[in-house]
Write a protein that holds these residues in place. Structure first.
Motif, mmCIF file in Angstrom:
data_model
loop_
_atom_site.group_PDB
_atom_site.id
_atom_site.type_symbol
_atom_site.label_atom_id
_atom_site.label_comp_id
_atom_site.label_asym_id
_atom_site.label_seq_id
_atom_site.Cartn_x
_atom_site.Cartn_y
_atom_site.Cartn_z
ATOM 1 N N GLN A 62 0.636 -1.313 0.020
ATOM 2 C CA GLN A 62 -0.131 -0.051 0.006
ATOM 3 C C GLN A 62 0.788 1.265 0.132
ATOM 4 N N PRO A 63 1.919 1.369 0.936
ATOM 5 C CA PRO A 63 2.803 2.629 0.727
ATOM 6 C C PRO A 63 3.178 2.953 -0.605
ATOM 7 N N ALA A 64 3.900 1.570 -1.271
ATOM 8 C CA ALA A 64 4.416 1.834 -2.710
ATOM 9 C C ALA A 64 3.461 2.262 -3.809
ATOM 10 N N ALA A 65 2.053 1.740 -3.451
ATOM 11 C CA ALA A 65 1.078 2.266 -4.280
ATOM 12 C C ALA A 65 0.690 3.561 -4.240
ATOM 13 N N ARG A 66 0.386 4.134 -3.088
ATOM 14 C CA ARG A 66 0.265 5.560 -2.744
ATOM 15 C C ARG A 66 1.364 6.364 -3.247
ATOM 16 N N ARG A 67 2.691 6.047 -3.058
ATOM 17 C CA ARG A 67 3.697 7.089 -3.601
ATOM 18 C C ARG A 67 3.644 6.771 -5.141
ATOM 19 N N PHE A 68 3.409 5.785 -5.627
ATOM 20 C CA PHE A 68 3.268 5.614 -7.226
ATOM 21 C C PHE A 68 2.045 6.637 -7.746
ATOM 22 N N GLY A 69 0.995 6.581 -6.915
ATOM 23 C CA GLY A 69 -0.147 7.569 -7.392
ATOM 24 C C GLY A 69 0.106 8.923 -7.238
ATOM 25 N N GLU A 70 1.145 9.228 -6.215
ATOM 26 C CA GLU A 70 1.576 10.596 -6.115
ATOM 27 C C GLU A 70 2.388 11.136 -7.536
ATOM 28 N N ALA A 71 3.380 10.029 -7.670
ATOM 29 C CA ALA A 71 4.314 10.392 -8.809
ATOM 30 C C ALA A 71 3.682 10.420 -9.973
ATOM 31 N N GLY A 167 0.584 6.363 -21.619
ATOM 32 C CA GLY A 167 0.069 5.776 -22.864
ATOM 33 C C GLY A 167 -0.248 4.290 -23.083
ATOM 34 N N ASP A 168 0.388 3.738 -22.298
ATOM 35 C CA ASP A 168 0.126 1.998 -22.465
ATOM 36 C C ASP A 168 0.261 1.593 -20.942
ATOM 37 N N LEU A 169 -0.296 2.089 -19.915
ATOM 38 C CA LEU A 169 -0.233 1.880 -18.712
ATOM 39 C C LEU A 169 -1.151 0.806 -18.115
ATOM 40 N N TRP A 170 -1.068 -0.364 -18.601
ATOM 41 C CA TRP A 170 -1.663 -1.372 -18.162
ATOM 42 C C TRP A 170 -0.916 -2.147 -16.861
ATOM 43 N N SER A 171 -1.420 -3.107 -16.404
ATOM 44 C CA SER A 171 -0.756 -3.544 -15.205
ATOM 45 C C SER A 171 0.567 -4.067 -15.464
ATOM 46 N N GLY A 172 0.957 -4.738 -16.536
ATOM 47 C CA GLY A 172 1.927 -5.423 -17.091
ATOM 48 C C GLY A 172 3.145 -4.427 -17.221
ATOM 49 N N ASN A 173 2.676 -3.210 -17.264
ATOM 50 C CA ASN A 173 3.865 -2.282 -17.413
ATOM 51 C C ASN A 173 4.006 -1.424 -16.268
ATOM 52 N N VAL A 174 3.686 -1.903 -15.017
ATOM 53 C CA VAL A 174 3.727 -1.324 -13.564
ATOM 54 C C VAL A 174 4.412 -2.498 -12.891
ATOM 55 N N PHE A 175 6.003 -2.312 -12.742
ATOM 56 C CA PHE A 175 6.531 -3.183 -12.012
ATOM 57 C C PHE A 175 7.035 -2.639 -10.759
ATOM 58 N N TRP A 176 6.537 -3.693 -9.970
ATOM 59 C CA TRP A 176 6.786 -3.487 -8.451
ATOM 60 C C TRP A 176 8.186 -3.959 -7.938
ATOM 61 N N THR A 177 8.900 -3.006 -7.385
ATOM 62 C CA THR A 177 10.180 -3.672 -6.776
ATOM 63 C C THR A 177 10.041 -2.944 -5.118
ATOM 64 N N GLU A 178 11.291 -3.660 -4.411
ATOM 65 C CA GLU A 178 11.322 -3.095 -3.237
ATOM 66 C C GLU A 178 11.224 -1.607 -3.094
ATOM 67 N N GLU A 179 11.831 -0.780 -3.992
ATOM 68 C CA GLU A 179 11.934 0.495 -3.884
ATOM 69 C C GLU A 179 10.649 1.248 -4.048
ATOM 70 N N GLY A 180 9.737 0.413 -4.851
ATOM 71 C CA GLY A 180 8.246 0.927 -5.162
ATOM 72 C C GLY A 180 8.245 0.526 -6.600
ATOM 73 N N VAL A 181 7.162 1.155 -7.143
ATOM 74 C CA VAL A 181 6.817 0.963 -8.669
ATOM 75 C C VAL A 181 7.771 1.521 -9.645
ATOM 76 N N GLU A 209 -6.976 1.115 -5.833
ATOM 77 C CA GLU A 209 -7.743 2.350 -5.150
ATOM 78 C C GLU A 209 -6.547 2.958 -4.285
ATOM 79 N N ASP A 210 -5.642 2.379 -3.901
ATOM 80 C CA ASP A 210 -4.343 3.174 -2.978
ATOM 81 C C ASP A 210 -3.683 4.005 -3.981
ATOM 82 N N ILE A 211 -3.573 3.524 -5.487
ATOM 83 C CA ILE A 211 -2.840 4.283 -6.242
ATOM 84 C C ILE A 211 -3.602 5.486 -6.565
ATOM 85 N N VAL A 212 -5.132 5.268 -6.750
ATOM 86 C CA VAL A 212 -5.928 6.610 -6.854
ATOM 87 C C VAL A 212 -5.932 7.461 -5.741
#
Length: 262
Positions: A62-71, A167-181, A209-212
């Motif tokens: 969840q923290p990584a998702a929220r940071r990704f939404g902000e970015a 422009g092509d931000l489907w889930s497969g192009n969102v790569f989750w790492t230890e540092e975040g998305v 929802e956390d991203i949003v």
């Protein structure tokens, strides 16, 4: 074709691709990263390859998702020179070549309004390919074309300026790492920010929802944006209908019909 590079990089190589393909990817990553987006680092590229930072997968949090939404919101706020505008390179010049979504060419023409751009540059070209491929019936195509006439006519235009979108931000192009998305494989251009969010919803991005929630702390979304998700999914569904089978043609038709309720 994917080829391993040194231990800290990963090389994608295709000797048969268009000479602009990897340059467009590299320019798009630079442009998005310039606006503060978490994107994969490019080590080098040429007409037949691109060398990227090697990423190590981790579980979504969840923290990584929220940071990704902000970015993501900050990236969108970076803006673009127009609707349909290509990414800008490190030299400050717009990318002069062909753009792509996946392996398919994509228009880089700039339009006066978002609706005009979206219908003419993002939906209709791929609809025609899908009809020729037999994945969209003529009756379904007529519904999509009717929806596009409303889009082009400005029924869904608003006061939003052109956003800098993946422009092509489907889930497969969102790569989750230890540092975040980390975002990969962009089809970067000037568009509407709701398009990236609709893409995230299309194939079920984890913790959406956390991203949003994170996104809206930086730039709140306009009322009714969830109702407009089918509108912004017309483009990716048309692309998929053009190359990935009949079910996407059905989904494209369903999304077009949903616009009748907006």
């Amino acid at each position: 074709m994917f080829v391993s590079g040194p231990s800290d990089t990963f090389v994608k190589r295709n000797p048969h691709t268009h000479p602009d393909f990897f340059a467009a990817e590299a320019t798009g990553l630079h442009w998005l990263g310039e606006a503060g987006a978490p994107v994969v680092r490019v080590s080098g590229y040429g007409p037949t390859h691109i060398e990227l930072e090697r990423l190590i997968a981790a579980h979504p949090t969840q923290p990584a998702a929220r940071r990704f939404g902000e970015a993501l919101a900050r990236m969108h706020n970076g803006g673009a020179d127009g609707f349909g505008a290509p990414p800008v390179g490190s030299d400050g010049a717009p990318f002069p070549g062909r753009l792509f979504i996946g392996a398919r060419p994509m228009s880089n023409s700039v339009h006066r309004t978002w609706g005009e751009f979206y219908a003419a540059g993002r939906v209709l070209p791929f609809l025609r390919i899908a009809v020729d491929a037999g994945t969209v019936t003529p009756t379904e195509a007529a519904t999509v074309e009717s929806a596009c006439r409303r889009v082009a006519g400005g029924d869904f235009d608003d006061a939003e300026p052109p956003s800098r979108i993946h422009g092509d931000l489907w889930s497969g192009n969102v790569f989750w790492t230890e540092e975040g998305v980390v975002m990969i494989d962009p089809a970067a251009h000037g568009g509407h920010r709701e398009t990236d969010l609709a893409m995230l919803a299309l194939f079920g991005c984890p913790l959406l929802e956390d991203i949003v929630d994170g996104y809206e702390t930086v730039h709140p979304l306009r009322a009714g944006w969830r109702d407009r998700i089918p509108l912004h999914q017309l483009h990716p569904l048309a692309v998929h209908a053009a190359g990935h089978g009949r079910p996407y043609g059905v989904a494209l038709h369903t999304a077009a019909m949903a616009l009748e309720r907006i």
